[in-house]
Design an enzyme around this catalytic site. Structure first.
Site, PDB file in Angstrom:
ATOM      1  N   HIS A 140       0.874  -1.175   0.000  1.00  0.00           N
ATOM      2  CA  HIS A 140       0.000   0.000   0.000  1.00  0.00           C
ATOM      3  C   HIS A 140       0.916   1.232   0.000  1.00  0.00           C
ATOM      4  O   HIS A 140       2.050   1.159   0.494  1.00  0.00           O
ATOM      5  CB  HIS A 140      -0.830  -0.039   1.294  1.00  0.00           C
ATOM      6  CG  HIS A 140      -1.883   1.014   1.396  1.00  0.00           C
ATOM      7  ND1 HIS A 140      -1.615   2.296   1.815  1.00  0.00           N
ATOM      8  CD2 HIS A 140      -3.221   0.977   1.159  1.00  0.00           C
ATOM      9  CE1 HIS A 140      -2.735   2.993   1.828  1.00  0.00           C
ATOM     10  NE2 HIS A 140      -3.731   2.215   1.437  1.00  0.00           N
ATOM     11  N   ASP A 217       2.947  -4.680   7.935  1.00  0.00           N
ATOM     12  CA  ASP A 217       1.767  -3.843   7.794  1.00  0.00           C
ATOM     13  C   ASP A 217       0.547  -4.758   7.890  1.00  0.00           C
ATOM     14  O   ASP A 217       0.216  -5.471   6.937  1.00  0.00           O
ATOM     15  CB  ASP A 217       1.832  -3.115   6.439  1.00  0.00           C
ATOM     16  CG  ASP A 217       0.542  -2.395   6.110  1.00  0.00           C
ATOM     17  OD1 ASP A 217      -0.398  -2.419   6.941  1.00  0.00           O
ATOM     18  OD2 ASP A 217       0.462  -1.808   5.009  1.00  0.00           O
ATOM     19  N   LYS A 243     -10.471  -0.442  10.288  1.00  0.00           N
ATOM     20  CA  LYS A 243     -10.604  -1.601   9.397  1.00  0.00           C
ATOM     21  C   LYS A 243     -10.981  -2.857  10.180  1.00  0.00           C
ATOM     22  O   LYS A 243     -11.125  -3.938   9.607  1.00  0.00           O
ATOM     23  CB  LYS A 243      -9.295  -1.829   8.641  1.00  0.00           C
ATOM     24  CG  LYS A 243      -9.015  -0.730   7.617  1.00  0.00           C
ATOM     25  CD  LYS A 243      -7.843  -1.067   6.779  1.00  0.00           C
ATOM     26  CE  LYS A 243      -7.272   0.134   6.072  1.00  0.00           C
ATOM     27  NZ  LYS A 243      -8.036   0.532   4.875  1.00  0.00           N
TER      28      LYS A 243
END
Ligand code: PMP
Length: 423
Positions: A140, A217, A243
């Site tokens: 990302h 991550d 999330k």
């Protein structure tokens, strides 16, 4: 020495709730709303998840009954707020099985966690001119740009682990990238645009055999798989509350105590100091050293409640349901002529990225919205992946444990309607 955070009692063992997706959906008020006159089908969970009533109510409860600034007051409300906030830290510690709650740093999200490590490693000169950092092609932007900003400042080289056509990391190439100049490996646990679950334990093992620390991550992993940072043996782990059914603006940076002690503070201000004079300031211990200023108190409490929510269930049951949804969606979507799935890793979680011949992903997304179906279209903050597959964008459906097989049917029916319109 007894850690100051261990003063808060451990959660009682919870009687697990039986997993029933239709019962569970009642806990998420937004899932019963209409969008464009149709029942909402929310399939954009990789971008953010919906919140259960308990999270919404607990934030309201905090502001209604407990609101005060934390760590500094001796009055009743301040102590209450401090206890709620610090017990959320303990819940996070248990959730990822950290050794100590002082290894849990509250940050704004995964992005801030990575920026904190990049900046402080640079300032501590752990990362210096001529060093190399290894990331992967499926990162990302949050795990690319902070390192690039460093590279500009210090002439540090970024090396990239390539991915196969199926969307898996090429570990042989990874090993070849390691050199005596490598000072950090930073990779994604689960890819937000391909769904690939990376073999992070193996990556950590390889990197550690060269004494290289590893940052993971976990933004997409925290809502889907059980995380055990001690078993993974990673040095840093980041994820975002929003999330995983918690509020926005709160996230976690986990860091091993010895490494975090080597790093200087990220920001200066109140709540992170021990003494201040105009000549010299001394800093507080972990985790406060990295938490300058009034934190997102309600966010931390909300994240703790989201963890309580998840913990009501047997995590394996939730994962199994999501796996079945993914399998069913893959099957249904592949029945659609001209549809191609991007990302076919053997080990995948909850994400189906796809393109349809002759239809731009933006058109797919816009039309699906008119049917009340929320999917994501674009580069998903992973432009290098789009370049890798030579695509401008993909459409992406991403699932959470509250999604149903009916919703997958609606996704497939919606896509067939879109196709018909373009024929
Ligand atoms: N990493 C991954 C894999 C992500 O999916 C995201 C969010 N899409 C991030 C990092 C950044 O998370 P946040 O914006 O919450 O900081």
């Amino acid at each position: 020495m007894k850690n100051e955070f261990d003063i808060f009692p451990k959660e009682e063992t919870i009687n697990r709730r039986k997993f029933d997706v239709y019962e569970l959906r009642k806990d998420f008020p937004i899932l019963s709303r209409l969008v464009n006159g149709k029942p909402l089908v929310y399939l954009d969970n990789a971008a953010t998840t919906q919140k259960p009533s308990s999270v919404i109510e607990n934030i309201k409860h905090y502001y209604t009954f407990e609101n005060a600034n934390i760590h500094r007051g001796l009055h009743f409300l301040s102590e209450l707020a401090t206890e709620s906030y610090e017990s959320a830290r303990l819940k996070v510690k248990e959730f990822i099985n950290a050794m100590s709650a002082s290894e849990i740093i509250f940050v704004r999200g995964a992005t801030e966690g990575i920026n904190l490590i990049a900046n402080t490693m640079c300032r501590a000169n752990i990362l210096k001119e001529g060093d190399e950092i290894i990331i992967s092609h499926m990162e990302h932007h949050a795990n690319i740009v902070p390192w690039q900003l460093l590279c500009e400042r210090k002439d540090i080289k970024l090396k990239v682990i390539p991915i196969t056509d199926d969307g898996e990391l090429d570990l042989d190439e990874f090993k070849k990238l390691i050199s005596e100049k490598t000072k950090l490996v930073s990779v994604v646990h689960i890819s937000n645009s391909l769904g690939t679950i990376n073999p992070v334990k193996e990556i950590v093992k390889i990197a550690h055999s060269y004494n290289i620390p590893v940052l993971l991550d976990g933004a997409q992993a925290a809502p889907h798989v059980k995380i055990d940072v001690q078993k993974l043996d990673c040095d840093f782990y980041v994820f975002s509350g929003h999330k995983m059914f918690g509020p926005t603006g709160i996230g976690i940076l986990y860091g091993k105590t010895n490494l975090m002690n080597e790093l200087p503070p990220y920001q200066g201000g109140g709540d992170m100091i021990r003494t201040v004079t105009f000549e010299k300031t001394t800093f507080d211990d972990l985790p406060h050293k990295f938490e300058a200023g009034t934190p997102n108190i309600s966010g931390g409490i909300g994240l703790g409640t989201a963890i309580d929510y998840i913990n009501q269930y047997d995590r394996l049951e939730l994962t199994k349901h999501e796996d079945k949804l993914l399998e069913y969606a893959t099957e249904k979507l592949l029945e659609i002529e001209g549809l191609k799935i991007i990302g076919k890793a053997k080990n995948k979680a909850s994400v189906v990225s796809f393109v349809i011949d002759g239809i731009h992903p933006y058109d797919i997304g816009t039309l699906m919205d008119t049917y009340g179906i929320a999917i994501r279209t674009g580069h998903h903050c992973t432009q290098p992946i789009m370049q890798r597959y030579n695509l401008p964008a993909t459409a992406r459906a991403s699932f959470a444990f509250y999604n149903t097989f009916d919703e997958v049917d609606k996704l497939a029916e919606g896509l067939l309607k879109v196709k018909k319109m373009f024929q």
